[in-house]
Design a protein around this motif. Sequence first.
Motif, PDB file in Angstrom:
ATOM      1  N   ASN A  25       3.321  -7.461  -1.247  1.00  0.00           N
ATOM      2  CA  ASN A  25       2.397  -6.745  -0.362  1.00  0.00           C
ATOM      3  C   ASN A  25       2.673  -5.258  -0.468  1.00  0.00           C
ATOM      4  O   ASN A  25       3.832  -4.841  -0.414  1.00  0.00           O
ATOM      5  CB  ASN A  25       2.578  -7.176   1.094  1.00  0.00           C
ATOM      6  N   HIS A  43       1.217  -1.414   1.024  1.00  0.00           N
ATOM      7  CA  HIS A  43       0.339  -0.648   1.909  1.00  0.00           C
ATOM      8  C   HIS A  43       0.514   0.820   1.556  1.00  0.00           C
ATOM      9  O   HIS A  43       1.629   1.331   1.516  1.00  0.00           O
ATOM     10  CB  HIS A  43       0.699  -0.890   3.381  1.00  0.00           C
ATOM     11  N   GLN A  99      -6.517   4.132   3.853  1.00  0.00           N
ATOM     12  CA  GLN A  99      -5.413   3.187   3.819  1.00  0.00           C
ATOM     13  C   GLN A  99      -5.780   2.133   2.785  1.00  0.00           C
ATOM     14  O   GLN A  99      -6.926   1.686   2.728  1.00  0.00           O
ATOM     15  CB  GLN A  99      -5.217   2.515   5.166  1.00  0.00           C
ATOM     16  N   ASP A 127      -4.557  -1.589   1.008  1.00  0.00           N
ATOM     17  CA  ASP A 127      -3.702  -2.768   0.991  1.00  0.00           C
ATOM     18  C   ASP A 127      -3.931  -3.518  -0.309  1.00  0.00           C
ATOM     19  O   ASP A 127      -5.071  -3.795  -0.687  1.00  0.00           O
ATOM     20  CB  ASP A 127      -4.019  -3.688   2.167  1.00  0.00           C
ATOM     21  N   ASN A 185      -2.271  -6.940  -2.551  1.00  0.00           N
ATOM     22  CA  ASN A 185      -1.417  -8.126  -2.451  1.00  0.00           C
ATOM     23  C   ASN A 185      -1.445  -8.914  -3.749  1.00  0.00           C
ATOM     24  O   ASN A 185      -2.426  -8.858  -4.500  1.00  0.00           O
ATOM     25  CB  ASN A 185      -1.903  -9.052  -1.326  1.00  0.00           C
ATOM     26  N   HIS A 219      -8.733  -3.201   2.485  1.00  0.00           N
ATOM     27  CA  HIS A 219      -8.290  -4.151   1.456  1.00  0.00           C
ATOM     28  C   HIS A 219      -8.795  -3.722   0.079  1.00  0.00           C
ATOM     29  O   HIS A 219      -9.975  -3.477  -0.101  1.00  0.00           O
ATOM     30  CB  HIS A 219      -8.829  -5.547   1.795  1.00  0.00           C
TER      31      HIS A 219
END
Length: 162
Positions: free
Chosen positions: A36, A38, A52, A54, A56, A93
């Motif tokens: 993960n 960020h 931001q 993210d 994964n 995301h």
Amino acid sequence: MDNKGVLESLLRSFASYYDVKTEGVLPPFAAQATFNMHNEQYFLVKAAQIAQIDSNEFVYIASEENLNQQKINELADAAWSDGLSKVKPDSNHRNSDVTLIIICNTIEKNSFSLVKKLKHYKSYLFGFHGWSNFRALAYEVSTGKTVTNRLGKPLKKLVCNL
């Protein structure tokens, strides 16, 4: 080196960047690893936040004696469906990739071409909320042969170094 030795070496290499677990994993798999990340982008001060992000990756590692087409499809479907169930798409995301690594003693000849053809892709809200790709690699311990799908080619270096 046997399946267990290759699996242990692979898990050691993943342990530095991924959260690796070997207990309580999805039944057909020997281990799972999760990455993960960020990231935040801002202008001059943190209060002026621009974005931001993210990202994964969910890795599923299987150890098999013999790999045939039915087992490949079963493992790929299980990894893809479980990986997608962990995705939480939103405006931050970027991507959530699912990776399948299969370590086996022997791979049937017609199964090599099936691994090359494995392909899954999912876009969330036309890409505005990110996407998910599927990578696959199968490693035959007895001969040292490695086969990947198109997106799994960078994984080949990882297994060849073991």
